[in-house]
Scaffold this motif. Structure first.
Motif, PDB file in Angstrom:
ATOM      1  N   LEU A  70       0.862  -1.176   0.000  1.00 43.67           N
ATOM      2  CA  LEU A  70       0.000   0.000   0.000  1.00 43.67           C
ATOM      3  C   LEU A  70       0.899   1.226   0.000  1.00 43.67           C
ATOM      4  CD1 LEU A  70      -2.969   1.037   0.213  1.00 43.67           C
ATOM      5  CD2 LEU A  70      -2.630   1.094   2.689  1.00 43.67           C
ATOM      6  N   ALA A  71       1.009   1.898  -1.145  1.00 44.65           N
ATOM      7  CA  ALA A  71       1.927   3.032  -1.259  1.00 44.65           C
ATOM      8  C   ALA A  71       1.651   3.811  -2.530  1.00 44.65           C
ATOM      9  CB  ALA A  71       3.382   2.555  -1.257  1.00 44.65           C
ATOM     10  N   GLY A  72       2.006   5.098  -2.501  1.00 49.82           N
ATOM     11  CA  GLY A  72       1.938   5.931  -3.678  1.00 49.82           C
ATOM     12  C   GLY A  72       3.306   6.083  -4.314  1.00 49.82           C
ATOM     13  N   ALA A  73       3.320   6.556  -5.551  1.00 51.55           N
ATOM     14  CA  ALA A  73       4.579   6.676  -6.292  1.00 51.55           C
ATOM     15  C   ALA A  73       5.507   7.711  -5.680  1.00 51.55           C
ATOM     16  CB  ALA A  73       4.295   7.041  -7.743  1.00 51.55           C
ATOM     17  N   GLN A  74       4.965   8.660  -4.929  1.00 54.67           N
ATOM     18  CA  GLN A  74       5.802   9.699  -4.341  1.00 54.67           C
ATOM     19  C   GLN A  74       6.481   9.262  -3.053  1.00 54.67           C
ATOM     20  OE1 GLN A  74       2.534   9.641  -4.554  1.00 54.67           O
ATOM     21  NE2 GLN A  74       1.524  10.735  -2.882  1.00 54.67           N
ATOM     22  N   ALA A  75       6.162   8.072  -2.554  1.00 53.15           N
ATOM     23  CA  ALA A  75       6.790   7.545  -1.329  1.00 53.15           C
ATOM     24  C   ALA A  75       6.880   6.031  -1.455  1.00 53.15           C
ATOM     25  CB  ALA A  75       5.998   7.949  -0.091  1.00 53.15           C
ATOM     26  N   ILE A  76       7.881   5.560  -2.156  1.00 44.69           N
ATOM     27  CA  ILE A  76       8.019   4.136  -2.455  1.00 44.69           C
ATOM     28  C   ILE A  76       8.759   3.440  -1.312  1.00 44.69           C
ATOM     29  CG2 ILE A  76       8.978   2.449  -4.076  1.00 44.69           C
ATOM     30  CD1 ILE A  76       8.786   4.689  -6.224  1.00 44.69           C
ATOM     31  N   PRO A  77       8.176   2.390  -0.739  1.00 48.42           N
ATOM     32  CA  PRO A  77       8.815   1.692   0.387  1.00 48.42           C
ATOM     33  C   PRO A  77       9.922   0.743  -0.086  1.00 48.42           C
ATOM     34  CG  PRO A  77       6.721   0.654  -0.134  1.00 48.42           C
ATOM     35  CD  PRO A  77       6.839   1.838  -1.048  1.00 48.42           C
ATOM     36  N   ALA A  78      11.049   1.309  -0.494  1.00 49.08           N
ATOM     37  CA  ALA A  78      12.170   0.499  -0.980  1.00 49.08           C
ATOM     38  C   ALA A  78      13.460   1.287  -0.825  1.00 49.08           C
ATOM     39  CB  ALA A  78      11.957   0.113  -2.447  1.00 49.08           C
ATOM     40  N   ASN A  79      14.555   0.562  -0.722  1.00 50.32           N
ATOM     41  CA  ASN A  79      15.863   1.190  -0.624  1.00 50.32           C
ATOM     42  C   ASN A  79      16.303   1.751  -1.973  1.00 50.32           C
ATOM     43  OD1 ASN A  79      16.109   0.481   2.111  1.00 50.32           O
ATOM     44  ND2 ASN A  79      16.965  -1.521   1.590  1.00 50.32           N
TER      45      ASN A  79
ATOM     46  N   PRO B  56      -1.251  12.844  -7.852  1.00 49.49           N
ATOM     47  CA  PRO B  56      -1.610  14.259  -7.719  1.00 49.49           C
ATOM     48  C   PRO B  56      -0.615  15.153  -8.451  1.00 49.49           C
ATOM     49  CG  PRO B  56      -1.878  13.142  -5.622  1.00 49.49           C
ATOM     50  CD  PRO B  56      -1.234  12.150  -6.538  1.00 49.49           C
ATOM     51  N   VAL B  57      -1.150  16.126  -9.198  1.00 48.19           N
ATOM     52  CA  VAL B  57      -0.316  16.962 -10.056  1.00 48.19           C
ATOM     53  C   VAL B  57       0.834  17.599  -9.278  1.00 48.19           C
ATOM     54  CG1 VAL B  57      -0.285  19.040 -11.485  1.00 48.19           C
ATOM     55  CG2 VAL B  57      -2.168  17.409 -11.704  1.00 48.19           C
ATOM     56  N   GLY B  58       0.572  18.008  -8.065  1.00 49.24           N
ATOM     57  CA  GLY B  58       1.590  18.680  -7.281  1.00 49.24           C
ATOM     58  C   GLY B  58       2.772  17.826  -6.873  1.00 49.24           C
ATOM     59  N   VAL B  59       2.645  16.512  -6.982  1.00 51.81           N
ATOM     60  CA  VAL B  59       3.748  15.635  -6.556  1.00 51.81           C
ATOM     61  C   VAL B  59       4.243  14.724  -7.685  1.00 51.81           C
ATOM     62  CG1 VAL B  59       3.041  15.672  -4.143  1.00 51.81           C
ATOM     63  CG2 VAL B  59       2.158  13.873  -5.635  1.00 51.81           C
ATOM     64  N   ILE B  60       3.830  14.984  -8.921  1.00 48.40           N
ATOM     65  CA  ILE B  60       4.279  14.128 -10.027  1.00 48.40           C
ATOM     66  C   ILE B  60       5.799  14.164 -10.163  1.00 48.40           C
ATOM     67  CG2 ILE B  60       4.297  13.820 -12.532  1.00 48.40           C
ATOM     68  CD1 ILE B  60       1.409  14.469 -12.654  1.00 48.40           C
ATOM     69  N   GLN B  61       6.383  15.357 -10.120  1.00 49.55           N
ATOM     70  CA  GLN B  61       7.844  15.439 -10.251  1.00 49.55           C
ATOM     71  C   GLN B  61       8.547  14.745  -9.090  1.00 49.55           C
ATOM     72  OE1 GLN B  61       9.791  16.207 -12.657  1.00 49.55           O
ATOM     73  NE2 GLN B  61       8.210  16.968 -14.045  1.00 49.55           N
TER      74      GLN B  61
ATOM     75  N   ALA C 238       7.372  12.197  -7.544  1.00 45.17           N
ATOM     76  CA  ALA C 238       7.212  10.762  -7.809  1.00 45.17           C
ATOM     77  C   ALA C 238       8.253  10.270  -8.807  1.00 45.17           C
ATOM     78  CB  ALA C 238       5.810  10.488  -8.325  1.00 45.17           C
ATOM     79  N   LEU C 239       8.514  11.051  -9.839  1.00 46.19           N
ATOM     80  CA  LEU C 239       9.522  10.655 -10.827  1.00 46.19           C
ATOM     81  C   LEU C 239      10.922  10.623 -10.223  1.00 46.19           C
ATOM     82  CD1 LEU C 239       8.101  12.556 -13.921  1.00 46.19           C
ATOM     83  CD2 LEU C 239       8.190  10.071 -13.613  1.00 46.19           C
ATOM     84  N   LEU C 240      11.208  11.548  -9.322  1.00 43.48           N
ATOM     85  CA  LEU C 240      12.498  11.519  -8.625  1.00 43.48           C
ATOM     86  C   LEU C 240      12.579  10.322  -7.681  1.00 43.48           C
ATOM     87  CD1 LEU C 240      13.040  15.305  -7.802  1.00 43.48           C
ATOM     88  CD2 LEU C 240      14.267  13.906  -9.485  1.00 43.48           C
ATOM     89  N   GLU C 241      11.459   9.956  -7.080  1.00 39.65           N
ATOM     90  CA  GLU C 241      11.416   8.783  -6.208  1.00 39.65           C
ATOM     91  C   GLU C 241      11.652   7.512  -7.023  1.00 39.65           C
ATOM     92  OE1 GLU C 241      10.399   7.050  -2.256  1.00 39.65           O
ATOM     93  OE2 GLU C 241      11.625   8.587  -3.184  1.00 39.65           O
ATOM     94  N   ILE C 242      11.088   7.461  -8.219  1.00 39.85           N
ATOM     95  CA  ILE C 242      11.331   6.321  -9.101  1.00 39.85           C
ATOM     96  C   ILE C 242      12.811   6.248  -9.477  1.00 39.85           C
ATOM     97  CG2 ILE C 242      10.865   5.382 -11.407  1.00 39.85           C
ATOM     98  CD1 ILE C 242       8.013   6.604 -11.094  1.00 39.85           C
ATOM     99  N   LYS C 243      13.386   7.384  -9.791  1.00 35.71           N
ATOM    100  CA  LYS C 243      14.821   7.417 -10.096  1.00 35.71           C
ATOM    101  C   LYS C 243      15.634   6.875  -8.924  1.00 35.71           C
ATOM    102  CE  LYS C 243      18.627  10.572 -11.151  1.00 35.71           C
ATOM    103  NZ  LYS C 243      19.044  11.995 -11.249  1.00 35.71           N
TER     104      LYS C 243
END
Length: 234
Positions: free
Chosen positions: A78-87, A104-109, A111-116
């Motif tokens: 249970l998690a969103g892309a802006q806070a990924i539970p992983a190292n 949410p539009v305000g956190v898309i960028q 989220a992309l940095l979190e994916i990176k």
């Protein structure tokens, strides 16, 4: 980067694009916004030595996914892309099937940095997003107009590449279809989802049903969606 393409040259199943381009065997894979887990199960159930973490923000759907999970190589979170539970640098592949515009539009960028952050160096990020066109979209937009959030998702992809966070390996467009001949199927699959409260009035529901049935009279219940895929490399 192109926001819209009028002439779609490729009609296919999206799972075929994923399998042909991502080399998933032996990989640790993160799927963000897995929904009902349809793609999760397909990917995990074929190939060799694939491990998946699939996240969802809808608590009801997440509970259902856990209860129904029978695949030992899949873990639901249970998690969103802006806070990924992983190292950091955990995953070889990150997949987003039409889910970036739900961030949410305000956190898309963010989220992309979190994916990176969670992608290994050289890892691939697969993002597919629906274009704001097609007969399915014409019915959907009557009660759930996604033009602004879809544009925001595409703009975010462009911005993250320009910022040097990812490089664009490939961009392609394809058309997908779904057979939905009755309005009750549309209600169950689209209107009654737990992740969005559409708050449709009786008058709006009537208008949506009329538009849906007019479309079915033309397309026989086969609705099309035009999509864009951006394959990015860290």
């Amino acid at each position: 980067m192109i926001l819209k393409k009028d002439n779609i040259e490729l009609t296919c199943l999206e799972i075929d694009i994923v399998e042909q381009r991502l080399d998933l065997d032996g990989k640790y894979i993160l799927e963000l916004g897995c929904g009902r887990g349809d793609f999760t199960r397909r990917i995990a159930g074929q190939g060799n030595d694939r491990r998946l973490v699939a996240t969802e923000v809808d608590e009801q759907q997440h509970t259902i996914n856990i209860i129904n999970n029978k695949l030992p190589n899949v873990r639901f979170e249970l998690a969103g892309a802006q806070a990924i539970p992983a190292n950091d640098e955990t995953f070889d592949r990150v997949l987003m099937f039409k889910s970036l515009h739900h961030v949410p539009v305000g956190v898309i960028q963010a989220a992309l940095l979190e994916i990176k952050r969670v992608l290994k160096p050289g890892g691939l990020l697969y993002i597919s997003e629906p274009l704001f066109q097609g007969d399915f979209n014409e019915v959907l937009r009557l009660f759930h107009d996604e033009e602004r959030v879809r544009a925001a998702a595409f703009n975010a992809i462009t911005a993250t590449v320009r910022a040097g966070n990812f490089t664009l390996q490939e961009q392609l467009f394809f058309r997908s279809s779904v057979f939905m001949p009755t309005f009750s199927m549309f209600e169950q699959s689209i209107i009654d989802v737990t992740h969005t409260d559409h708050q449709i009035t009786a008058g709006m529901m009537k208008a949506v049903k009329v538009a849906f049935e007019k479309a079915v009279a033309v397309n026989g219940g086969v609705f099309t969606t035009d999509n864009r895929v951006d394959l990015l490399r860290k």
